[in-house]
Write a protein that holds these residues in place. Structure first.
Motif, short mmCIF file in Angstrom:
data_model
loop_
_atom_site.label_atom_id
_atom_site.label_comp_id
_atom_site.label_asym_id
_atom_site.label_seq_id
_atom_site.Cartn_x
_atom_site.Cartn_y
_atom_site.Cartn_z
N LEU A 80 50.84 37.53 59.36
CA LEU A 80 52.27 37.74 58.67
C LEU A 80 52.97 39.09 59.17
O LEU A 80 54.11 39.35 59.16
CB LEU A 80 52.31 37.49 57.04
CG LEU A 80 52.07 35.97 56.80
CD1 LEU A 80 51.93 35.95 55.24
CD2 LEU A 80 53.42 35.27 57.13
N ASN A 81 51.94 40.07 59.32
CA ASN A 81 52.42 41.30 59.67
C ASN A 81 51.53 42.01 60.87
O ASN A 81 50.71 42.63 60.94
CB ASN A 81 52.16 42.41 58.55
CG ASN A 81 52.84 41.74 57.27
OD1 ASN A 81 53.75 41.64 57.02
ND2 ASN A 81 51.94 41.64 56.16
N PRO A 82 51.98 41.49 61.89
CA PRO A 82 51.30 41.80 63.41
C PRO A 82 51.26 43.10 63.71
O PRO A 82 51.98 43.94 63.49
CB PRO A 82 51.84 40.80 64.39
CG PRO A 82 53.22 40.31 63.71
CD PRO A 82 53.13 40.38 62.16
N LYS A 131 47.16 38.21 56.45
CA LYS A 131 47.94 39.41 56.37
C LYS A 131 48.30 39.91 57.88
O LYS A 131 49.29 40.39 58.16
CB LYS A 131 47.11 40.64 55.78
CG LYS A 131 47.65 40.38 54.20
CD LYS A 131 46.80 41.69 53.41
CE LYS A 131 46.57 41.55 52.22
NZ LYS A 131 45.71 42.39 51.18
N LYS A 132 47.19 39.53 58.71
CA LYS A 132 47.54 39.91 59.97
C LYS A 132 48.36 39.08 60.69
O LYS A 132 49.12 39.55 61.77
CB LYS A 132 46.15 39.64 60.79
CG LYS A 132 45.17 40.97 60.31
CD LYS A 132 43.83 41.00 61.39
CE LYS A 132 42.91 41.93 60.72
NZ LYS A 132 41.44 42.10 61.28
N ALA A 144 51.98 30.59 58.66
CA ALA A 144 51.00 31.26 58.98
C ALA A 144 49.65 30.53 58.50
O ALA A 144 48.58 30.44 59.24
CB ALA A 144 51.15 32.43 58.05
N ASN A 165 60.52 32.62 52.93
CA ASN A 165 59.59 33.01 52.58
C ASN A 165 58.19 32.25 52.89
O ASN A 165 57.27 32.20 53.30
CB ASN A 165 59.38 34.12 51.58
CG ASN A 165 60.15 35.39 51.93
OD1 ASN A 165 60.24 35.92 52.76
ND2 ASN A 165 60.62 35.90 50.70
#
Length: 164
Positions: A162-164, A159-160, A112, A105
């Motif tokens: 890490l979470n596309p 966030k974008k 990122a 993590n």
């Protein structure tokens, strides 16, 4: 520089050397580059220390010098990094063992963060260190309001990523 000032510098540097390691981790991609940047940060700190007026905490000043060194050197990366030979300096500090193994993590988070621009990287680094926005703004040379706004935008970017 007199011996008393030199000793004080070395003591402060040994106490706060992880600041330089964290910055190196953010701005480099391998151990050799990390070592080179760490060395250059220490050299720049040494050169600048006689001008340190203690108007801010040593750690804040160290972040500013180290971040400026990292950003300057790695923006010029294509032209090559000029470093001074370590042997030319009389003082040596005992380096703590630096363990670069991180859990998955944390590796994802660092990946990122490395996608961010130089100023955003610096902002996140200081934020993750739990620095107050007053110290972040002082270190980066921006207003406190601007630091807060930029941090909120950086959180959205991360966030974008890490979470596309």
């Amino acid at each position: 520089m007199n011996k008393e000032l030199e000793k004080k510098f070395i003591d402060l540097l040994e106490k706060h050397q992880n600041i330089a390691h964290k910055i190196c981790r953010m701005y480099t991609y391998d151990d050799n580059a990390h070592k080179d940047l760490f060395q250059e940060i220490i050299i720049q700190l040494w050169k600048a220390y006689p001008k340190f007026r203690a108007e801010s905490k040593f750690s804040t000043w160290m972040y500013r010098v180290a971040l400026n060194t990292a950003i300057t050197l790695y923006r010029k990366k294509k032209r090559g990094v000029q470093t001074l030979p370590w042997e030319n300096f009389d003082f040596k500090i005992s380096a703590e063992g630096y363990d670069s193994t991180l859990d998955d993590n944390l590796k994802l988070m660092y990946s990122a963060i490395k996608e961010l621009n130089d100023i955003d990287k610096a902002l996140v680094l200081l934020y993750l260190e739990d620095k107050p926005y007053t110290e972040i703004s002082e270190t980066l040379g921006i207003s406190e309001v601007n630091a807060r706004v930029k941090m909120n935008r950086v959180k959205i970017k991360l966030k974008k990523i890490l979470n596309p």
